[in-house]
Design a protein around this motif. Sequence first.
Motif: not given
Length: 269
Positions: A204, A244-245, A248-249, A253
């Motif tokens: 992240q 997906a985590h 999230p946008d 994605r």
Amino acid sequence: MKQVDTHAHVFRADSPLAPGARYRPVADATPQAYLAHLDQHGFEYGVLIQPSFLACDNTQMLAAIAANPQRLKGVAVVAADSDPAALKALDQQGIVGLRLNLFGQPTPDLSGPAWRRLLAQAEALGWQIELHCPPRLAHGLMAQLRDYQAPVVLDHFGRIDPDQGVQDPDYQRVLALLDPGRHWVKVSGFYRLGQGHRGESLAQEALALLLDLGMRDHLVWGSDWPHTQFHQSMTYEAAVAFMAHLLPDAALRSQILADNACRLFGFPA
């Protein structure tokens, strides 16, 4: 929206291993199983990456592509002194790049005559160069590839050192060299960045830095199936869930999974 999984491997567990291989597979990773994962999770296309333990024997990957030429392409490992005709043959069989996997391997001098010839031939074919190595090697190789006119791709977020994190001076040098016009980064293999939440957290942090550097148009994602060395703790479903985590946008994605990936690998959008 045609999505691409840009990083996976196929092999038989009983394959003869390359000398000095760091990993011995414990189960087959078949093209049929991989395609089933793609179908289940809505991926139209996949990119097969030659695993390190098979070295330059690209036979199994090429066979998988030949059986599914509309859906699969590959990134090969070849010797520096490869014949131009052999490279052209690989190109005609769906190979779109060369991989330098340097974990446990000597660092090549890309300025040497054999490498200069190989890179010139790869560049003429429009092949990407994929770097899978720690940051302390990556920034030096990126500098040697500064005049390479085809894409240069960093695997797995640039393989951040789990102990030093994104503030590692070597990783910062990698980030400083990134050119959003010619470099690409795979936001994949988060579990290779550290155990448990450490890998997730570093993925992240790295994504935020990459987006701040203007790399949005040059990020792609891959499942890293069958998660070699992590097959007991990782699954395709878990890789997709973390993706997906991480993304999230929906617009970002879609751009990473579809637009960017189709453009980099030459799949019909």
